[in-house]
Design an enzyme around this catalytic site. Structure first.
Site, PDB file in Angstrom:
ATOM      1  N   ASN A 154       0.818  -1.208   0.000  1.00 48.30           N
ATOM      2  CA  ASN A 154       0.000   0.000   0.000  1.00 48.30           C
ATOM      3  C   ASN A 154       0.856   1.263   0.000  1.00 48.30           C
ATOM      4  O   ASN A 154       0.325   2.367  -0.091  1.00 48.30           O
ATOM      5  CB  ASN A 154      -0.909   0.000   1.227  1.00 48.30           C
ATOM      6  CG  ASN A 154      -1.930  -1.116   1.158  1.00 48.30           C
ATOM      7  OD1 ASN A 154      -2.711  -1.190   0.229  1.00 48.30           O
ATOM      8  ND2 ASN A 154      -1.910  -2.004   2.138  1.00 48.30           N
ATOM      9  N   GLN A 180      -1.992  -5.839  -5.296  1.00 50.61           N
ATOM     10  CA  GLN A 180      -2.088  -4.385  -5.275  1.00 50.61           C
ATOM     11  C   GLN A 180      -1.479  -3.736  -6.513  1.00 50.61           C
ATOM     12  O   GLN A 180      -1.685  -2.544  -6.738  1.00 50.61           O
ATOM     13  CB  GLN A 180      -1.397  -3.816  -4.031  1.00 50.61           C
ATOM     14  CG  GLN A 180      -2.182  -3.971  -2.745  1.00 50.61           C
ATOM     15  CD  GLN A 180      -3.447  -3.124  -2.709  1.00 50.61           C
ATOM     16  OE1 GLN A 180      -3.777  -2.419  -3.659  1.00 50.61           O
ATOM     17  NE2 GLN A 180      -4.181  -3.198  -1.613  1.00 50.61           N
ATOM     18  N   CYS A 325      -6.986  -4.995   5.502  1.00 49.99           N
ATOM     19  CA  CYS A 325      -6.848  -6.364   5.990  1.00 49.99           C
ATOM     20  C   CYS A 325      -6.374  -6.396   7.436  1.00 49.99           C
ATOM     21  O   CYS A 325      -6.401  -7.431   8.082  1.00 49.99           O
ATOM     22  CB  CYS A 325      -5.862  -7.139   5.109  1.00 49.99           C
ATOM     23  SG  CYS A 325      -6.421  -7.282   3.392  1.00 49.99           S
TER      24      CYS A 325
END
Length: 384
Positions: A154, A180, A325
């Site tokens: 991220n 991602q 998550c």
């Protein structure tokens, strides 16, 4: 008048494109056959699957659609890849992962370590999230079955093709969790030594519950799920044809728009980030030179990120406290800890993740609301 909600949590999941929803519907009511059946209904479903496989292969630059193995998502793909590598690399009982992998990898590795005696090398990252390349190279040996390094977190992205080549030099297989990254970075897997790659449809405007494992041609493989002969005998279980058709169309749309969308999104991201940093009392996380174009991760000093999230949610703005998550935990995420974020800021990490849907007007509203929220939450200085 109530203003429309603003969604800035696109690294958690994305809105399904309307065209994708429309493409899926006939496969519930008209082309509803089992793709393994030998009649016309099965053939229609099979055609839908082949088109989806071609689109996913094109999105990631695979050499052939036969390298695409459909799964239920990223977690299954990750588990399949690592367990397969251990099964086919006879005598190699070590794996390499980074300290900032998704929990699907971290927990699998811990389980393999505890129950099957597999040695796990966990490679650290620096304060920008960059992998310790010296530690990675030192861990490679003729005892390593597979190195599994996330392509993009991220907060950053890594030089995965280079890492794959170095793993091969040691005789190890290489897997990357690219959940991602797919749809957010241009890829040409045919030009790399990557053996396996995991992806998930809901991260690039497809439906939830479907994903894929890229398996490079010629790589030895052991199925995780056994039974039927679906996916050329590599993954048992009747395929979710409507959702896979949807993922395929999402892959087509994202591939066609990627260059233009990423440029516009990065410009908006930089503008949002500059505006928030100008407020003071926060720092940017991740390597500014190597990160996802849609992602802005910041750490606010002496402010609780959950409180920021809650107040923004009340204003109709959706963000994340780092990773969805791991959200809900009352402690910094494993990524935050691995990057050695200062204690005073570790509980203040928030993530803004944009998409092609994001507008400048939406970000203007965020920048107008955020200063008041931060002022309410920031501790009042103690005066003598």
């Amino acid at each position: 008048m109530t203003q429309p909600a603003i969604y800035l949590d696109n690294n958690a999941t994305t809105r399904v494109f309307p065209e994708v929803v429309a493409a899926m519907l006939p496969y519930f009511t008209e082309h509803f056959g089992n793709a393994s059946s030998g009649h016309g209904f099965g053939a229609q479903a099979g055609l839908g699957l082949r088109k989806a496989r071609l689109a996913v292969a094109a999105l990631i630059g695979a050499a052939s659609e036969q390298e695409i193995l459909f799964t239920s998502g990223g977690t299954e793909a990750n588990t399949t890849a690592i367990r397969s590598a251990l099964a086919v690399q006879d005598g190699r009982r070590e794996i390499i992962i980074s300290a900032v992998e998704h929990p699907a990898i971290l927990m699998l590795a811990a389980d393999l370590e505890k129950t099957e005696g597999v040695r796990v090398h966990r490679i650290p990252v620096d304060h920008l999230g960059r992998l310790d390349l010296a530690a990675y190279r030192a861990a490679l040996s003729d005892r390593v079955a597979v190195a599994s390094i996330m392509w993009a977190n991220n907060r950053y992205d890594l030089p995965v093709p280079q890492l794959a080549a170095e793993a091969h030099a040691a005789g190890a297989l290489f897997h990357t969790d690219a959940v991602q990254a797919v749809g957010k970075l241009p890829m040409s897997l045919a030009d790399t030594e990557i053996d396996m790659l995991s992806l998930s449809g809901h991260k690039f405007h497809g439906p939830k519950g479907v994903g894929a494992l890229y398996l490079r041609k010629g790589v030895a493989f052991r199925p995780l799920l056994r039974g039927g002969k679906q996916e050329r005998g590599r993954r048992a279980g009747t395929e979710n044809v409507p959702a896979l058709v949807g993922m395929g169309l999402a892959a087509e749309i994202v591939a066609a728009r990627m260059a233009a969308d990423l440029s516009r999104i990065a410009t908006l991201r930089d503008w949002l980030e500059s505006g928030i940093l100008a407020l003071g009392g926060c720092q940017r996380l991740g390597d500014p030179a190597n990160r996802l174009a849609n992602t802005c991760t910041l750490a606010f000093d002496r402010i609780d990120s959950e409180a920021v999230l809650t107040k923004l949610a009340r204003a109709g703005i959706a963000i994340s406290t780092g990773s969805a998550c791991a959200s809900g935990a009352m402690e910094p995420s494993h990524v935050t800890r691995a990057m050695a974020v200062p204690f005073t800021a570790a509980h203040g990490v928030v993530r803004f993740s944009l998409s092609a849907d994001t507008t400048a007007a939406e970000l203007s509203r965020v920048l107008a609301i955020l200063p008041e929220i931060l002022a309410e939450l920031r501790p009042v200085p103690v005066t003598a």
